[in-house]
Design an enzyme around this catalytic site. Sequence first.
Site, PDB file in Angstrom:
ATOM      1  N   ASP A  52       0.841  -1.194   0.000  1.00  0.00           N
ATOM      2  CA  ASP A  52       0.000   0.000   0.000  1.00  0.00           C
ATOM      3  C   ASP A  52       0.881   1.250   0.000  1.00  0.00           C
ATOM      4  OD1 ASP A  52      -2.781   1.277   0.581  1.00  0.00           O
ATOM      5  OD2 ASP A  52      -1.427   2.192   2.054  1.00  0.00           O
ATOM      6  N   TYR A  57       3.106   9.906   0.669  1.00  0.00           N
ATOM      7  CA  TYR A  57       4.156   9.353   1.529  1.00  0.00           C
ATOM      8  C   TYR A  57       5.554   9.752   1.046  1.00  0.00           C
ATOM      9  CZ  TYR A  57       0.308   6.386   3.200  1.00  0.00           C
ATOM     10  OH  TYR A  57      -0.888   5.925   3.687  1.00  0.00           O
ATOM     11  N   LYS A  86      -2.266   6.086  -3.960  1.00  0.00           N
ATOM     12  CA  LYS A  86      -3.394   6.980  -3.671  1.00  0.00           C
ATOM     13  C   LYS A  86      -3.216   8.374  -4.262  1.00  0.00           C
ATOM     14  CE  LYS A  86      -3.606   4.798   0.895  1.00  0.00           C
ATOM     15  NZ  LYS A  86      -2.206   4.712   1.309  1.00  0.00           N
ATOM     16  N   HIS A 119      -7.196   9.383  -1.617  1.00  0.00           N
ATOM     17  CA  HIS A 119      -6.589   9.278  -0.280  1.00  0.00           C
ATOM     18  C   HIS A 119      -7.538   9.760   0.826  1.00  0.00           C
ATOM     19  CE1 HIS A 119      -2.406   9.168   1.786  1.00  0.00           C
ATOM     20  NE2 HIS A 119      -3.341   8.970   2.672  1.00  0.00           N
TER      21      HIS A 119
END
Length: 314
Positions: A52, A57, A86, A119
Site C-alpha cells: 500500500d 508518503y 493513492k 486518499h
Amino acid sequence: MNISSDLRMTKIPLNRGAGHMPALGFGTLIPDAAVTITATRDALEAGFRHFDCAERYGNEREVGEALQAGLAAGRIAREDIFVTTKLWNTNHRPERVEPAFEASLDRLGLKYLDLYLMHTPFAFQPGDDQDPRDQNGKVLYDHDVTLPETWKAMESLVDHGKCRAIGLSDIGLNELKPLYESARIKPAAVQVEAHPYLPETELLEFCRENGVVFLAFAPLGHGMRPGPLEDPVISAIAARVRKTPAQVLLAWAVQRGTAFLTTPRTAARARENFDISSLPEDALDEINRIQTRQRLNPVVKSGVPGFIPKGRQT
Ligand SMILES: NC(=O)c1ccc[n+]([C@@H]2O[C@H](COP(=O)([O-])OP(=O)(O)OC[C@H]3O[C@@H](n4cnc5c(N)ncnc54)[C@H](OP(=O)(O)O)[C@@H]3O)[C@@H](O)[C@H]2O)c1
C-alpha cells in the site's frame, strides 16, 4: 469471501472481476528512504504480496526500487503482487487526476496498478504544495470540485486499463453511500482506520452487502500504548494461543472479513506480522465484546494526515 484455512493465504475478490486482494497488506508509510527500501524488501521476503503506497508518503520511488529488486531476486511475477497507491488531496480536480496517476506509476516503475484510492474525500487547493495553508496555518480547501467529479476522473483510469480497480480512503458511511449509488464504476475497496477499539461495524456491514473490500489501517492501533496492543483481553488471548498480541489483532482482522495494512520495519517484525493463524471462535467473541472506543487518527475529520512526518514533500 473465502477465508483460507491458512489465514496468510486469504485473498479477497474485488468487484467487476478485477482480481483478488491479499488480506495481509504491507503499508509503506515510512519516513526514512533507506528504511522504506529494507522494510519493503523484508516484507516481500516474509511473504507479503500486497503493498500500500501513496503519493503523499513521498517514497513511491524507493518502494518501486525495492519491489523491482525483490521480484527479480525472488523470481516473483508482477501479477503475483498487489499494488495500491493513492491520489492526494491537491489533485482532486479532474484534469489533475490522470497526471497524478501517471506520475505515481512512473515513480513506482510499474505498468499498471491493482488499486488506486482517493486518499481522502477532502479536496485541497490544487498545486505542488501538498499541504497548502493560509497565513494563519489553516488548510486551504478547494471548494470548486466535488467528490463525484473526482470519482468520474478515476473511473476513466479504469476505462483506459492501467488501473484495475478504484476505491476511497478515510471515508465514512454517510459519504460512501451516495457515491456508491451514483457511481458508474462502484468503489472496489475502502481503506479506513479499524481495530477492536474502532470496529466500524456498520461500514463493514455495508461493504459485505455490496461487495466492497474493507481494508483496515492501524490494525495494531498505530502501535500506540496504551492501545489495542496492550489491551488485557488481547494479551490474555495471546498468552492462551501462544501468539503475540500483534498476531492476535491481525488474525481477528482477517477472520472478520477485512484485509489489513501493517508496517513492520524490521525483518523479524515482518515475519511476526505475517505468521498469523486462526483464533478460536470464543477468542473472536471476546475481542468483539471489548467496549473501549477510540479513534486514533484524525485524518477523517480534515483530510490532514495524522502520521506523515513534517518536511516529507515530493
Ligand atoms: N489512508 C490513510 O489515511 C492511512 C493512515 C495511516 C496509515 N495508512 C496505511 O496503513 C499502513 C499501516 O500503518 P499503521 O500505523 O496502521 O501500521 P501498524 O503496523 O498497525 O502500526 C505501526 C506501529 O506498530 C508497531 N508494530 C508493528 N508491528 C508490531 C509488532 N509485531 N508488535 C508490536 N508493535 C508493532 C510499529 O512499531 P515500530 O515502528 O517500532 O516497528 C509502529 O509503531 C501505513 O503504512 C499506510 O500504508 C493509511
